[in-house]
Design a protein around this motif. Structure first.
Motif, PDB file in Angstrom:
ATOM      1  N   ALA A   5       0.881  -1.167   0.000  1.00  0.00           N
ATOM      2  CA  ALA A   5       0.000   0.000   0.000  1.00  0.00           C
ATOM      3  C   ALA A   5       0.918   1.216   0.000  1.00  0.00           C
ATOM      4  O   ALA A   5       1.652   1.453   0.961  1.00  0.00           O
ATOM      5  CB  ALA A   5      -0.907   0.010   1.228  1.00  0.00           C
ATOM      6  N   LYS A   6       0.899   1.969  -1.097  1.00  0.00           N
ATOM      7  CA  LYS A   6       1.789   3.115  -1.259  1.00  0.00           C
ATOM      8  C   LYS A   6       0.958   4.385  -1.434  1.00  0.00           C
ATOM      9  O   LYS A   6       0.031   4.414  -2.234  1.00  0.00           O
ATOM     10  CB  LYS A   6       2.701   2.926  -2.474  1.00  0.00           C
ATOM     11  CG  LYS A   6       3.606   1.708  -2.376  1.00  0.00           C
ATOM     12  CD  LYS A   6       4.502   1.578  -3.594  1.00  0.00           C
ATOM     13  CE  LYS A   6       5.435   0.367  -3.476  1.00  0.00           C
ATOM     14  NZ  LYS A   6       6.326   0.243  -4.643  1.00  0.00           N
ATOM     15  N   THR A   7       1.303   5.404  -0.669  1.00  0.00           N
ATOM     16  CA  THR A   7       0.581   6.678  -0.718  1.00  0.00           C
ATOM     17  C   THR A   7       1.568   7.806  -0.954  1.00  0.00           C
ATOM     18  O   THR A   7       2.611   7.871  -0.293  1.00  0.00           O
ATOM     19  CB  THR A   7      -0.178   6.927   0.594  1.00  0.00           C
ATOM     20  OG1 THR A   7      -1.052   5.823   0.858  1.00  0.00           O
ATOM     21  CG2 THR A   7      -1.009   8.193   0.498  1.00  0.00           C
ATOM     22  N   VAL A   8       1.233   8.685  -1.902  1.00  0.00           N
ATOM     23  CA  VAL A   8       2.062   9.863  -2.190  1.00  0.00           C
ATOM     24  C   VAL A   8       1.165  11.097  -2.134  1.00  0.00           C
ATOM     25  O   VAL A   8       0.122  11.135  -2.787  1.00  0.00           O
ATOM     26  CB  VAL A   8       2.739   9.764  -3.571  1.00  0.00           C
ATOM     27  CG1 VAL A   8       3.521  11.040  -3.867  1.00  0.00           C
ATOM     28  CG2 VAL A   8       3.657   8.550  -3.636  1.00  0.00           C
ATOM     29  N   ASN A   9       1.574  12.086  -1.334  1.00  0.00           N
ATOM     30  CA  ASN A   9       0.827  13.341  -1.205  1.00  0.00           C
ATOM     31  C   ASN A   9       1.738  14.497  -1.598  1.00  0.00           C
ATOM     32  O   ASN A   9       2.870  14.588  -1.122  1.00  0.00           O
ATOM     33  CB  ASN A   9       0.339  13.550   0.229  1.00  0.00           C
ATOM     34  CG  ASN A   9      -0.414  12.354   0.765  1.00  0.00           C
ATOM     35  OD1 ASN A   9       0.120  11.627   1.592  1.00  0.00           O
ATOM     36  ND2 ASN A   9      -1.617  12.148   0.322  1.00  0.00           N
TER      37      ASN A   9
END
Length: 628
Positions: free
Chosen positions: A442-446
């Motif tokens: 699970a990868k999140t980029v903001n």
């Protein structure tokens, strides 16, 4: 001696009271200490306290930012209410309020300020976490449990003005005059970009933080019903360039590990509870209870998986700032980096922040400013969706893992089936190490970028218009969020025949052949989908917001007694958000993470949405101060 002791005891009495500030608001956490001792108490959420004292005792009531108050206990008096006043040295402090500044001594609303020096050296993933306990009436929760997790901030009652069936609203966040959008509809969730922007700020660039409560927040209208948090960032200064570096290092670890039953006591308690159930008339004492030989063997079993996988997390924060002036321009710039590891498994969060601004005096009475700021955060972790549960359950599942059940038998991962040797819950298929290393993610980029520009003209060149200023500002923010997930199938094993006279253990009891139990023919493979079914999932969100503000202000002192201030402003803002969601089931094990690397029986879905909102505000304020 006994009579004297009884007499002294009879003189003691219980007092109670409430501690408030100059506005009558309760102070949470104020200290009430008996002088010359370490005996005392603190006020609760409503400012109330109780304490056992003796007549003649002298008490000191104190709280950060307020002058101390002394109390002398009189015999028979049981109620002592105390009002603490701001420290005299703080009364001349200039405080940032809505659309302007005021001296603290002339404030008529409830405004609290944060000592920025007290948060500069704290190593925390979000700015909100550093404010806990620093501001009266400010409630801070969360933000330190997982890498990349933001704290939730509330002012006053967390349930104030909350719609039925919805969660409590956080305050309005205003950074350098720019009001960040909150409660933006993104897919099936609501995003608060103000809270995100505030938590992502690096302490090294903050000049001041003000908390507006109640009537002091009214200038921002209905959207500020739950209060306002105002942030002013640092500007350039006259003089030679100054380059500063700040760094913090920290360790996150538990203070005390929860104590759980050992394997032997677990078995005894299990037997006692099951056997004591009067409704269980068909209880099979051999198959549904641990047997004596099994309990004896369990004395030597201690598979503490939480202790095995827990490790101290390391955090680091580095910042470099430069400020100075050249000619008619002053400048400030800063860049910072933050990184935090998790305590369980492969959790990692890192964030870069940047901010650069310039203030220019174009002419004697004309000034302009421009600021560009932003942050880029990235969070990576293994995906855990066993049985549709949250991937945040690892601590609980490892903590409650029965200590008589090993993690592996003959090198194969074991399902945590209990006494019945049958699946009662999908959580029993959870296997920490397998799910950490099977490639699911699970990868999140903001990413957030904000532009602020302003132009100010001062009419101070004329005696009659002195104190009059016109100001035009334009701000724009662009926020993007990307979330990628991949969940595949994984395999754990069930022992068909277990050891012990009741067939309950996974390890050999005295006299039994362990090789026979651990034989692969005695193991049944259970393949389960981490996501049910396995899937690829991706979301992308972009939110654009702009704000234009035209402001007329007037501040002037007449004679020695009269201070007059006035403000009028027209403010317009619009927010536009677009959301795209896609999912494909049954990806190949060698998937590229794209929707074309799935099997022929895959189901593909796409959802997209768009929302718009806007505000038009007319703002006014008049201040009059006579002789301070």
């Amino acid at each position: 001696m006994l009579a004297a002791s009884v007499s002294a005891f009879a003189q003691s009495q219980t007092i109670k009271g409430t501690v408030v500030d100059g506005n009558g608001e309760p102070i949470i956490g104020a200290s009430i200490i008996i002088d010359g001792t370490t005996t005392g108490t603190i006020t609760d959420m409503d400012g109330n306290y109780t304490l056992n004292v003796n007549p003649g005792d002298k008490l000191t009531v104190s709280f950060i930012g307020y002058d101390k108050e002394a109390i002398t206990i009189a015999e028979g008096q049981s109620v002592y209410n105390v009002t603490l006043h701001d420290e005299a040295t703080e009364m001349e402090e200039i405080v940032v309020v809505g659309y302007g500044v005021q001296k603290k001594a002339t404030l008529t609303g409830s405004v609290a300020t944060v000592d920025t020096e007290s948060i500069a050296d704290l190593s925390a993933g979000g700015l909100g976490s550093t404010l806990s306990g620093l501001v009266n009436g400010l409630s801070v929760s969360g933000g330190d449990g997982r890498p990349g997790e933001n704290a939730t901030i509330y002012i006053r009652d967390t349930n104030s003005l909350t719609d039925v069936g919805s969660t409590a609203q956080q305050p309005l966040f205003v950074i350098d005059g720019y009001i960040y959008p909150n409660d933006v509809k993104v897919g099936n969730t609501t995003q608060n970009y103000g809270a995100e922007a505030f938590n992502n700020l690096d302490p090294s660039v903050i000049e001041s933080i003000s908390v507006l409560k109640d009537a002091s927040a009214a200038v921002y209208g209905a959207r500020a019903a739950n209060g306002v948090i105002l942030v002013t960032t640092k500007k350039g200064h006259q003089g030679e360039p100054v380059i500063a570096y700040g760094g913090t290092f920290g360790i996150t670890n538990w203070i005390r590990k929860p104590k759980m039953l050992n394997a032997y006591d677990y078995g005894r308690l299990y037997n006692a509870v099951v056997a004591a159930d009067p409704t269980n008339t068909s209880l099979n004492h051999k198959t549904e209870l641990f047997q004596a030989d099994e309990l004896e063997a369990m004395k030597g079993l201690d598979y503490d998986l939480l202790d095995k996988y827990w490790s101290a997390g390391f955090t680091q924060q580095h910042s470099v700032t430069v400020s100075g002036a050249a000619g008619n321009a002053s400048y400030f710039g800063g860049v910072s980096f933050f990184n935090q590891d998790g305590n369980l498994g492969k959790l990692d969060y890192q964030r870069w922040n940047y901010r650069a601004g310039i203030d220019v005096t174009i002419a004697q009475w004309l000034k302009a400013n421009l600021t560009v700021s932003g942050d880029n955060g990235k969070k990576d972790k293994p995906l855990v969706k066993v049985g549709g549960t949250s991937d945040e359950k690892d601590f609980l599942l490892l903590l409650t893992h029965p200590k008589y059940i090993p993690e592996y038998v003959n090198g194969l991962p074991i399902a945590s089936y209990g006494v019945s040797n049958a699946q009662k819950s999908a959580d029993q298929l959870y296997h920490f190490e397998t799910l950490q290393n099977n490639g699911d993610y699970a990868k999140t980029v903001n990413q957030n970028t904000t532009f602020n520009a302003g132009l100010e003209y001062d009419f101070g060149w004329n005696e009659y218009t002195k104190g009059l200023k016109l100001k035009l500002t334009y701000s724009k923010s662009i926020s993007t969020d990307k979330n990628n997930q991949y969940g595949s199938d994984f395999t754990v094993y069930q022992l068909i025949n277990r050891s012990g006279s009741g067939q309950h253990l996974y390890t050999a009891v005295d006299g039994e052949d362990y090789a026979e139990i651990a034989n692969t023919d005695n193991m049944k493979a259970i393949t389960y989908s981490n996501g049910n079914p396995s899937y690829l999932y991706r979301t992308t969100t972009r939110t654009d917001n702009y704000q234009v503000n035209f402001q007329v202000s007037y501040n002037r002192k007449f004679g020695n007694h009269h201070d007059v201030g006035a403000l009028f402003s027209i403010e317009r803002g619009e927010t536009e958000s677009e959301y795209l969601e896609g999912q494909a089931t049954n990806p190949y094990s060698f998937t590229t993470g794209q929707s074309n690397s799935v099997t022929g029986n895959s189901t593909k879905t796409t959802v997209f949405s768009r929302s718009e909102s806007g505000t038009l505000s007319y703002i006014g304020r008049v201040n009059y101060n006579y002789d301070g």
